[in-house]
Scaffold this motif. Structure first.
Motif, PDB file in Angstrom:
ATOM      1  N   GLU A  57       1.509  11.116  -2.903  1.00 20.96           N
ATOM      2  CA  GLU A  57       2.295   9.898  -2.655  1.00 20.96           C
ATOM      3  C   GLU A  57       2.663   9.777  -1.171  1.00 20.96           C
ATOM      4  OE1 GLU A  57       5.343   8.970  -5.437  1.00 20.96           O
ATOM      5  OE2 GLU A  57       3.875   8.911  -7.066  1.00 20.96           O
ATOM      6  N   ALA A  58       3.034  10.921  -0.568  1.00 18.92           N
ATOM      7  CA  ALA A  58       3.390  10.903   0.858  1.00 18.92           C
ATOM      8  C   ALA A  58       2.176  10.473   1.678  1.00 18.92           C
ATOM      9  CB  ALA A  58       3.875  12.282   1.297  1.00 18.92           C
ATOM     10  N   GLN A  59       1.002  10.985   1.263  1.00 19.07           N
ATOM     11  CA  GLN A  59      -0.237  10.659   1.972  1.00 19.07           C
ATOM     12  C   GLN A  59      -0.553   9.153   1.866  1.00 19.07           C
ATOM     13  OE1 GLN A  59      -3.813  12.294   0.156  1.00 19.07           O
ATOM     14  NE2 GLN A  59      -3.886  13.805   1.802  1.00 19.07           N
ATOM     15  N   VAL A  60      -0.408   8.607   0.652  1.00 18.62           N
ATOM     16  CA  VAL A  60      -0.692   7.179   0.422  1.00 18.62           C
ATOM     17  C   VAL A  60       0.228   6.320   1.306  1.00 18.62           C
ATOM     18  CG1 VAL A  60      -0.550   5.306  -1.282  1.00 18.62           C
ATOM     19  CG2 VAL A  60      -1.558   7.503  -1.935  1.00 18.62           C
ATOM     20  N   LEU A  61       1.526   6.655   1.306  1.00 13.32           N
ATOM     21  CA  LEU A  61       2.488   5.839   2.058  1.00 13.32           C
ATOM     22  C   LEU A  61       2.246   5.928   3.569  1.00 13.32           C
ATOM     23  CD1 LEU A  61       5.770   6.482   0.025  1.00 13.32           C
ATOM     24  CD2 LEU A  61       4.202   4.544  -0.127  1.00 13.32           C
ATOM     25  N   LYS A  62       1.908   7.126   4.027  1.00 12.13           N
ATOM     26  CA  LYS A  62       1.646   7.301   5.464  1.00 12.13           C
ATOM     27  C   LYS A  62       0.429   6.499   5.885  1.00 12.13           C
ATOM     28  CE  LYS A  62       3.543  11.560   6.999  1.00 12.13           C
ATOM     29  NZ  LYS A  62       3.304  12.964   6.938  1.00 12.13           N
ATOM     30  N   ARG A  63      -0.600   6.535   5.051  1.00 13.83           N
ATOM     31  CA  ARG A  63      -1.848   5.827   5.334  1.00 13.83           C
ATOM     32  C   ARG A  63      -1.581   4.311   5.427  1.00 13.83           C
ATOM     33  NH1 ARG A  63      -6.424   4.451   2.339  1.00 13.83           N
ATOM     34  NH2 ARG A  63      -8.333   4.832   3.506  1.00 13.83           N
ATOM     35  N   VAL A  64      -0.757   3.830   4.487  1.00 16.68           N
ATOM     36  CA  VAL A  64      -0.393   2.408   4.493  1.00 16.68           C
ATOM     37  C   VAL A  64       0.305   2.057   5.812  1.00 16.68           C
ATOM     38  CG1 VAL A  64       1.248   0.769   3.472  1.00 16.68           C
ATOM     39  CG2 VAL A  64      -0.285   2.081   1.996  1.00 16.68           C
ATOM     40  N   MET A  65       1.229   2.922   6.228  1.00 16.82           N
ATOM     41  CA  MET A  65       1.990   2.647   7.461  1.00 16.82           C
ATOM     42  C   MET A  65       1.088   2.696   8.690  1.00 16.82           C
ATOM     43  SD  MET A  65       5.436   4.698   6.463  1.00 16.82           S
ATOM     44  CE  MET A  65       6.842   3.996   7.263  1.00 16.82           C
ATOM     45  N   GLU A  66       0.138   3.621   8.680  1.00 20.51           N
ATOM     46  CA  GLU A  66      -0.773   3.745   9.825  1.00 20.51           C
ATOM     47  C   GLU A  66      -1.702   2.542   9.948  1.00 20.51           C
ATOM     48  OE1 GLU A  66      -0.871   8.560   9.578  1.00 20.51           O
ATOM     49  OE2 GLU A  66      -2.728   7.481   9.128  1.00 20.51           O
ATOM     50  N   ARG A  67      -2.126   2.021   8.782  1.00 20.45           N
ATOM     51  CA  ARG A  67      -3.113   0.929   8.810  1.00 20.45           C
ATOM     52  C   ARG A  67      -2.488  -0.459   8.877  1.00 20.45           C
ATOM     53  NH1 ARG A  67      -8.456   2.450   6.123  1.00 20.45           N
ATOM     54  NH2 ARG A  67      -8.585   4.552   6.902  1.00 20.45           N
ATOM     55  N   ASN A  68      -1.192  -0.522   8.656  1.00 22.08           N
ATOM     56  CA  ASN A  68      -0.534  -1.826   8.622  1.00 22.08           C
ATOM     57  C   ASN A  68      -0.609  -2.538   9.979  1.00 22.08           C
ATOM     58  OD1 ASN A  68       1.155  -3.943   7.765  1.00 22.08           O
ATOM     59  ND2 ASN A  68       2.944  -2.886   8.606  1.00 22.08           N
ATOM     60  N   LYS A  69      -1.055  -3.773   9.966  1.00 20.64           N
ATOM     61  CA  LYS A  69      -1.160  -4.509  11.237  1.00 20.64           C
ATOM     62  C   LYS A  69      -0.112  -5.621  11.324  1.00 20.64           C
ATOM     63  CE  LYS A  69      -6.140  -3.853  11.917  1.00 20.64           C
ATOM     64  NZ  LYS A  69      -6.830  -3.828  10.631  1.00 20.64           N
ATOM     65  N   GLY A  70       0.842  -5.654  10.389  1.00 21.69           N
ATOM     66  CA  GLY A  70       1.869  -6.690  10.416  1.00 21.69           C
ATOM     67  C   GLY A  70       1.385  -7.993   9.801  1.00 21.69           C
ATOM     68  N   PRO A  71       2.151  -9.046   9.749  1.00 20.14           N
ATOM     69  CA  PRO A  71       3.475  -9.164  10.361  1.00 20.14           C
ATOM     70  C   PRO A  71       4.589  -8.408   9.608  1.00 20.14           C
ATOM     71  CG  PRO A  71       2.971 -11.163   9.148  1.00 20.14           C
ATOM     72  CD  PRO A  71       1.750 -10.300   9.062  1.00 20.14           C
ATOM     73  N   LEU A  72       4.332  -7.928   8.371  1.00 23.70           N
ATOM     74  CA  LEU A  72       5.375  -7.152   7.701  1.00 23.70           C
ATOM     75  C   LEU A  72       5.508  -5.808   8.409  1.00 23.70           C
ATOM     76  CD1 LEU A  72       4.741  -7.718   3.866  1.00 23.70           C
ATOM     77  CD2 LEU A  72       6.465  -8.766   5.306  1.00 23.70           C
ATOM     78  N   GLY A  73       6.719  -5.321   8.543  1.00 19.62           N
ATOM     79  CA  GLY A  73       6.961  -4.023   9.187  1.00 19.62           C
ATOM     80  C   GLY A  73       6.427  -2.876   8.325  1.00 19.62           C
ATOM     81  N   ASN A  74       6.228  -1.711   8.959  1.00 15.44           N
ATOM     82  CA  ASN A  74       5.688  -0.547   8.245  1.00 15.44           C
ATOM     83  C   ASN A  74       6.534  -0.142   7.047  1.00 15.44           C
ATOM     84  OD1 ASN A  74       3.581  -0.381   9.948  1.00 15.44           O
ATOM     85  ND2 ASN A  74       4.325   1.401  11.092  1.00 15.44           N
ATOM     86  N   GLU A  75       7.851  -0.108   7.255  1.00 11.63           N
ATOM     87  CA  GLU A  75       8.732   0.328   6.157  1.00 11.63           C
ATOM     88  C   GLU A  75       8.692  -0.658   5.005  1.00 11.63           C
ATOM     89  OE1 GLU A  75      12.513   1.839   6.488  1.00 11.63           O
ATOM     90  OE2 GLU A  75      11.951   3.357   7.958  1.00 11.63           O
ATOM     91  N   GLU A  76       8.654  -1.941   5.365  1.00 10.47           N
ATOM     92  CA  GLU A  76       8.629  -2.989   4.350  1.00 10.47           C
ATOM     93  C   GLU A  76       7.355  -2.858   3.510  1.00 10.47           C
ATOM     94  OE1 GLU A  76      10.532  -5.316   2.379  1.00 10.47           O
ATOM     95  OE2 GLU A  76      11.461  -4.927   4.332  1.00 10.47           O
ATOM     96  N   MET A  77       6.235  -2.651   4.212  1.00  7.07           N
ATOM     97  CA  MET A  77       4.947  -2.538   3.536  1.00  7.07           C
ATOM     98  C   MET A  77       4.926  -1.278   2.660  1.00  7.07           C
ATOM     99  SD  MET A  77       2.301  -4.206   3.172  1.00  7.07           S
ATOM    100  CE  MET A  77       1.421  -5.173   4.336  1.00  7.07           C
ATOM    101  N   ALA A  78       5.446  -0.183   3.198  1.00  8.66           N
ATOM    102  CA  ALA A  78       5.451   1.072   2.428  1.00  8.66           C
ATOM    103  C   ALA A  78       6.328   0.925   1.184  1.00  8.66           C
ATOM    104  CB  ALA A  78       5.942   2.219   3.306  1.00  8.66           C
ATOM    105  N   ARG A  79       7.419   0.174   1.307  1.00  3.31           N
ATOM    106  CA  ARG A  79       8.295  -0.034   0.133  1.00  3.31           C
ATOM    107  C   ARG A  79       7.549  -0.777  -0.976  1.00  3.31           C
ATOM    108  NH1 ARG A  79      13.097  -0.088   3.214  1.00  3.31           N
ATOM    109  NH2 ARG A  79      12.819  -2.218   3.874  1.00  3.31           N
ATOM    110  N   LEU A  80       6.712  -1.753  -0.583  1.00  4.46           N
ATOM    111  CA  LEU A  80       5.935  -2.484  -1.592  1.00  4.46           C
ATOM    112  C   LEU A  80       4.963  -1.530  -2.292  1.00  4.46           C
ATOM    113  CD1 LEU A  80       5.159  -5.776   0.373  1.00  4.46           C
ATOM    114  CD2 LEU A  80       6.753  -5.492  -1.523  1.00  4.46           C
ATOM    115  N   PHE A  81       4.283  -0.711  -1.497  1.00  8.26           N
ATOM    116  CA  PHE A  81       3.333   0.241  -2.086  1.00  8.26           C
ATOM    117  C   PHE A  81       4.060   1.313  -2.908  1.00  8.26           C
ATOM    118  CE2 PHE A  81      -1.058  -0.559  -1.034  1.00  8.26           C
ATOM    119  CZ  PHE A  81      -0.933  -1.638  -0.166  1.00  8.26           C
ATOM    120  N   ARG A  82       5.282   1.650  -2.463  1.00  4.05           N
ATOM    121  CA  ARG A  82       6.104   2.614  -3.215  1.00  4.05           C
ATOM    122  C   ARG A  82       6.260   2.114  -4.669  1.00  4.05           C
ATOM    123  NH1 ARG A  82       7.085   7.030  -3.891  1.00  4.05           N
ATOM    124  NH2 ARG A  82       6.289   6.191  -5.776  1.00  4.05           N
TER     125      ARG A  82
END
Ligand code: PRE
Length: 364
Positions: free
Chosen positions: A56-81
């Motif tokens: 799960e940590a790996q999935v969330l980190k990957r999402v944050m690394e690949r996120n190009k916005g406009p949603l912020g990294n934390e916001e995007m990770a929360r959705l995937f969470r």
């Protein structure tokens, strides 16, 4: 913006939602397949482990690394969470006990870590959370362990001395306190303020400035405080957003914590060992003999091997007067060769050493 333009954009959103919907369903079917593979590869008598915090940590980190916005990294990770939480619930709905009642920051921490698709169970005390996990009534427990303003949560540390528990995760939460009242309460009619002792302490200066002569009453949690004031016209509670919403209270003053960065760290406890992710933390308890230089000897191997200590806490050992145990958190996993060698060095000097667990550093 013309009506025409708005209509066109909404049509586009509808069509995107259909694609997102199809992709989420495909992901969920994939998780069901994962569950089938996990079941099929079990040895005789082995219990399946569906929840994988390291993955799960790996999935969330990957999402944050690949996120190009406009949603912020934390916001995007929360959705995937939340997506992952629902996928896991298809494999096996997790049961999670937390320090209740409903509306506590610990419940908010449990939701932040596990998502909302879990069966959650509020417990009346920290020790009860530990007992519920030990009895196997739930898969995991969530307890507060330290606050950036007030320090250690001693009940939690002491419970680790009494129960064999594995720490399998951590989560940090920004804590904002509000002064809450029921609908019939006026500012000048408040004669009592209820909250948990830690929360009263976190708002001490604000209370001294605004309500110096009002009685402060410590109760078992701030959600309990909110529950009490709901029916009382002359009292207020200090609690957070979740409790305010749950008990329908009004905010007389917002964000009254003395320190704007006030945060609490929570631990996930269970009996599942977590494999390394490459960005982990380990928690240990060590007791040293009561002689000069013992603490120094304990810390030297960390320093010599360049291992970053993130926290050290001292508690009475409960097995003799003026003897102590040290709770230590450091960066690394107990399976890392360097960490292994440090733990071996320490165990040669220590009276007792217990690894409470290695777990991924909080992602969210
Ligand atoms: O990868 C797995 O082992 C899964 O079960 C899938 C999945 C996910 O949805 O990505 C779901 C639950 C686990 O805790 C980790 C990941």
């Amino acid at each position: 913006m013309s009506e025409q333009e708005l209509k066109a954009l909404r049509l586009r959103i509808d069509s995107l939602d259909e694609k997102v919907l199809e992709l989420i369903s495909e992901r969920a079917r994939c998780a069901q397949e994962v569950a089938r593979v996990k079941m099929a590869s079990l040895a005789e008598g082995e219990v399946p482990v569906f929840y994988r915090p390291e993955r799960e940590a790996q999935v969330l980190k990957r999402v944050m690394e690949r996120n190009k916005g406009p949603l912020g990294n934390e916001e995007m990770a929360r959705l995937f969470r939340e997506i992952m939480s629902s996928c896991l619930a298809l494999e096996q709905p997790l049961k999670v006990a937390y320090l209740g009642p409903e509306g506590t920051f610990t419940q908010a921490a449990a939701m932040k870590h596990f998502g909302h698709a879990v069966i959650s169970k509020p417990m009346a005390a920290i020790d009860e959370v530990f007992r519920e996990v030990a009895a196997g009534a739930v898969n995991f427990g969530v307890v507060p362990v330290e606050n950036s303003t007030e320090g250690a949560v001693n009940h939690t540390l002491d419970s680790f001395l009494e129960h064999d528990m594995v720490i399998c995760g951590e989560v940090e939460l920004r804590i904002h306190h509000h002064l809450l009242v029921g609908e019939n309460t006026k500012t000048d009619s408040i004669s009592r303020i209820y909250s948990h002792a830690q929360s009263l302490a976190q708002c001490r200066k604000w209370l001294d400035a605004h309500y110096p002569n009002v009685e402060r009453i410590a109760v078992s949690s701030n959600a309990e405080a909110a529950k009490r004031v709901k029916g009382e016209w002359n009292s207020a509670a200090i609690a957070g957003d979740m409790a305010a919403g749950l008990y329908g209270l009004t905010r007389l003053a917002e964000k009254i914590e003395d320190r704007p960065d006030n945060s609490t760290r929570f631990l996930m406890i269970g009996n599942q060992e977590v494999p390394p992710t490459g960005d982990d933390k380990t928690s240990i308890i060590v007791s040293m003999s009561n002689r000069p230089g013992a603490l120094h000897e304990l810390l030297v191997p960390f320093h010599e091997n360049g291992i970053d200590l993130t926290r050290i806490e001292t508690r009475p050992s409960r097995s003799g007067k003026w003897t102590y145990v040290f709770f230590i958190d450091f960066a690394g996993h107990h399976r890392d060769p360097l960490v292994k060698s440090v733990l071996e060095q320490i165990s040669q000097e220590a009276v007792a050493l217990k690894v409470l667990g290695s777990y991924p550093k909080a992602v969210l």
